[in-house]
Design a protein around this motif. Structure first.
Motif, PDB file in Angstrom:
ATOM      1  N   UNK A 179       4.921  10.557  -9.437  1.00  0.00           N
ATOM      2  CA  UNK A 179       4.134  10.878 -10.426  1.00  0.00           C
ATOM      3  C   UNK A 179       4.242   9.758 -11.625  1.00  0.00           C
ATOM      4  N   UNK A 180       4.284   8.454 -10.849  1.00  0.00           N
ATOM      5  CA  UNK A 180       4.129   7.407 -12.113  1.00  0.00           C
ATOM      6  C   UNK A 180       2.955   6.789 -12.008  1.00  0.00           C
ATOM      7  N   UNK A 181       2.252   6.759 -13.446  1.00  0.00           N
ATOM      8  CA  UNK A 181       1.215   6.086 -13.637  1.00  0.00           C
ATOM      9  C   UNK A 181       1.136   4.702 -13.863  1.00  0.00           C
ATOM     10  N   UNK A 182       0.843   4.103 -12.464  1.00  0.00           N
ATOM     11  CA  UNK A 182       0.715   2.722 -12.682  1.00  0.00           C
ATOM     12  C   UNK A 182      -0.298   2.126 -11.612  1.00  0.00           C
ATOM     13  N   UNK A 183      -0.886   1.029 -11.977  1.00  0.00           N
ATOM     14  CA  UNK A 183      -1.973   0.328 -11.042  1.00  0.00           C
ATOM     15  C   UNK A 183      -1.240  -0.709 -10.380  1.00  0.00           C
ATOM     16  N   UNK A 184      -1.512  -1.001  -9.077  1.00  0.00           N
ATOM     17  CA  UNK A 184      -0.743  -2.040  -8.425  1.00  0.00           C
ATOM     18  C   UNK A 184      -1.877  -3.107  -7.967  1.00  0.00           C
ATOM     19  N   UNK A 185      -1.729  -4.169  -8.302  1.00  0.00           N
ATOM     20  CA  UNK A 185      -2.592  -5.185  -8.048  1.00  0.00           C
ATOM     21  C   UNK A 185      -1.868  -6.289  -6.961  1.00  0.00           C
ATOM     22  N   UNK A 186      -2.396  -6.414  -5.565  1.00  0.00           N
ATOM     23  CA  UNK A 186      -1.861  -7.196  -4.772  1.00  0.00           C
ATOM     24  C   UNK A 186      -2.378  -8.393  -4.359  1.00  0.00           C
ATOM     25  N   UNK A 187      -1.977  -9.448  -5.106  1.00  0.00           N
ATOM     26  CA  UNK A 187      -2.551 -10.848  -5.276  1.00  0.00           C
ATOM     27  C   UNK A 187      -1.710 -11.708  -4.086  1.00  0.00           C
ATOM     28  N   UNK A 240       0.674  -1.077  -0.047  1.00  0.00           N
ATOM     29  CA  UNK A 240      -0.060   0.177   0.021  1.00  0.00           C
ATOM     30  C   UNK A 240       0.916   1.326   0.001  1.00  0.00           C
ATOM     31  N   UNK A 241       1.932   1.207   0.695  1.00  0.00           N
ATOM     32  CA  UNK A 241       2.931   2.413   0.752  1.00  0.00           C
ATOM     33  C   UNK A 241       3.425   2.561  -0.544  1.00  0.00           C
ATOM     34  N   UNK A 242       3.745   1.497  -1.411  1.00  0.00           N
ATOM     35  CA  UNK A 242       4.217   1.453  -2.651  1.00  0.00           C
ATOM     36  C   UNK A 242       3.277   2.264  -3.810  1.00  0.00           C
ATOM     37  N   UNK A 243       1.924   2.276  -3.457  1.00  0.00           N
ATOM     38  CA  UNK A 243       1.059   3.003  -4.129  1.00  0.00           C
ATOM     39  C   UNK A 243       1.164   4.405  -3.969  1.00  0.00           C
ATOM     40  N   UNK A 244       1.354   4.566  -2.702  1.00  0.00           N
ATOM     41  CA  UNK A 244       1.468   6.192  -2.308  1.00  0.00           C
ATOM     42  C   UNK A 244       2.831   6.520  -2.987  1.00  0.00           C
ATOM     43  N   UNK A 245       3.846   5.924  -2.855  1.00  0.00           N
ATOM     44  CA  UNK A 245       5.141   6.191  -3.440  1.00  0.00           C
ATOM     45  C   UNK A 245       4.953   6.423  -5.279  1.00  0.00           C
ATOM     46  N   UNK A 246       4.433   5.774  -5.690  1.00  0.00           N
ATOM     47  CA  UNK A 246       3.970   6.066  -7.016  1.00  0.00           C
ATOM     48  C   UNK A 246       3.406   7.309  -7.423  1.00  0.00           C
ATOM     49  N   UNK A 247       2.417   7.606  -6.477  1.00  0.00           N
ATOM     50  CA  UNK A 247       1.822   8.927  -6.654  1.00  0.00           C
ATOM     51  C   UNK A 247       2.530   9.953  -6.581  1.00  0.00           C
ATOM     52  N   UNK A 248       3.470   9.838  -5.372  1.00  0.00           N
ATOM     53  CA  UNK A 248       4.348  10.970  -5.202  1.00  0.00           C
ATOM     54  C   UNK A 248       5.332  11.143  -6.335  1.00  0.00           C
TER      55      UNK A 248
END
Length: 216
Positions: free
Chosen positions: A66-74, A56-64
């Motif tokens: 400015x990397x447009x990527x979707x994270x799917x945690x399986x 979940x912290x990775x999702x925040x890092x991507x936003x910070x």
């Protein structure tokens, strides 16, 4: 030609021209970035408040960043490399990831499963993800000293072997700076197996440099 028909024809011409330019460039349309995390309890927020795990912290890092990527945690708590291998095909089909992060193997060691099986499963998963068009990041693990020096060396080495043979990226040890911290008990939950919330940013920092390279 009526004014409305002229505008429509002009717009169509622009669209067609852009399509021809893209086709002429020889570059395929870029796929949206999708990061698929296939892991165990260390990535599934076991024992943590929702939203505090390293994924979940990775999702925040991507936003910070400015990397447009979707994270799917399986990730699934208790999963082994065999379990991940069994469900990977369906995950690849469903999510069509551009990057696959494989964080498995720790439970294989806890259950005393043969190292050759663990290596074979990780190798097969890496090859399968690459065949589906994804880049792969292997996240390595190490075992406590009580497993014995030889076993510990061979276990840690199998991640390096798979990464080298399959030309995949590698994070040697997810818990670097956590399990080997001066006071590691402060960074673990009471079971002394699962890192606590305080350790999650460090885990992300261990993964991020290699993952960021793949996202470029």
């Amino acid at each position: 030609m009526a004014r409305r028909d002229f505008i429509v024809a002009g717009a169509a011409s622009l669209v067609l021209g852009a399509a021809r330019a893209q086709a002429g460039s020889g570059r395929p349309a870029r796929r949206p970035a999708v990061i698929l995390i296939v892991g165990d309890s260390l990535s599934a927020e076991y024992g943590l408040a929702r939203g505090s795990g390293w994924v979940r912290l990775l999702e925040q890092r991507l936003t910070q960043e400015k990397i447009d990527a979707t994270v799917v945690n399986a990730s699934v708590s208790g999963d082994t490399t065999a379990g991940g291998r069994a469900r990977l095909a369906a995950l690849l089909k469903a999510h069509q990831p551009t990057t696959v992060v494989i964080e498995l193997g720790g439970n294989d060691a806890l259950r005393g499963l043969p190292l050759a099986n663990t290596q074979d499963n990780l190798s097969a998963m890496t090859a399968q993800a690459q065949a589906a068009g994804a880049r792969v990041l292997l996240v390595g693990m190490q075992v406590p000293p009580n497993y014995g020096a030889d076993y510990g060396r061979r276990f840690a080495g199998l991640f390096e072997t798979v990464a080298r043979e399959r030309k995949a990226a590698l994070v040697p040890f997810l818990l670097q700076g956590v399990a080997d911290a001066p006071n590691p008990t402060a960074l673990f939950q009471p079971d002394r197996i699962h890192p606590n919330a305080q350790a999650q940013p460090r885990m992300l920092d261990n993964v991020w440099p290699e993952l960021r390279k793949l996202l470029k």
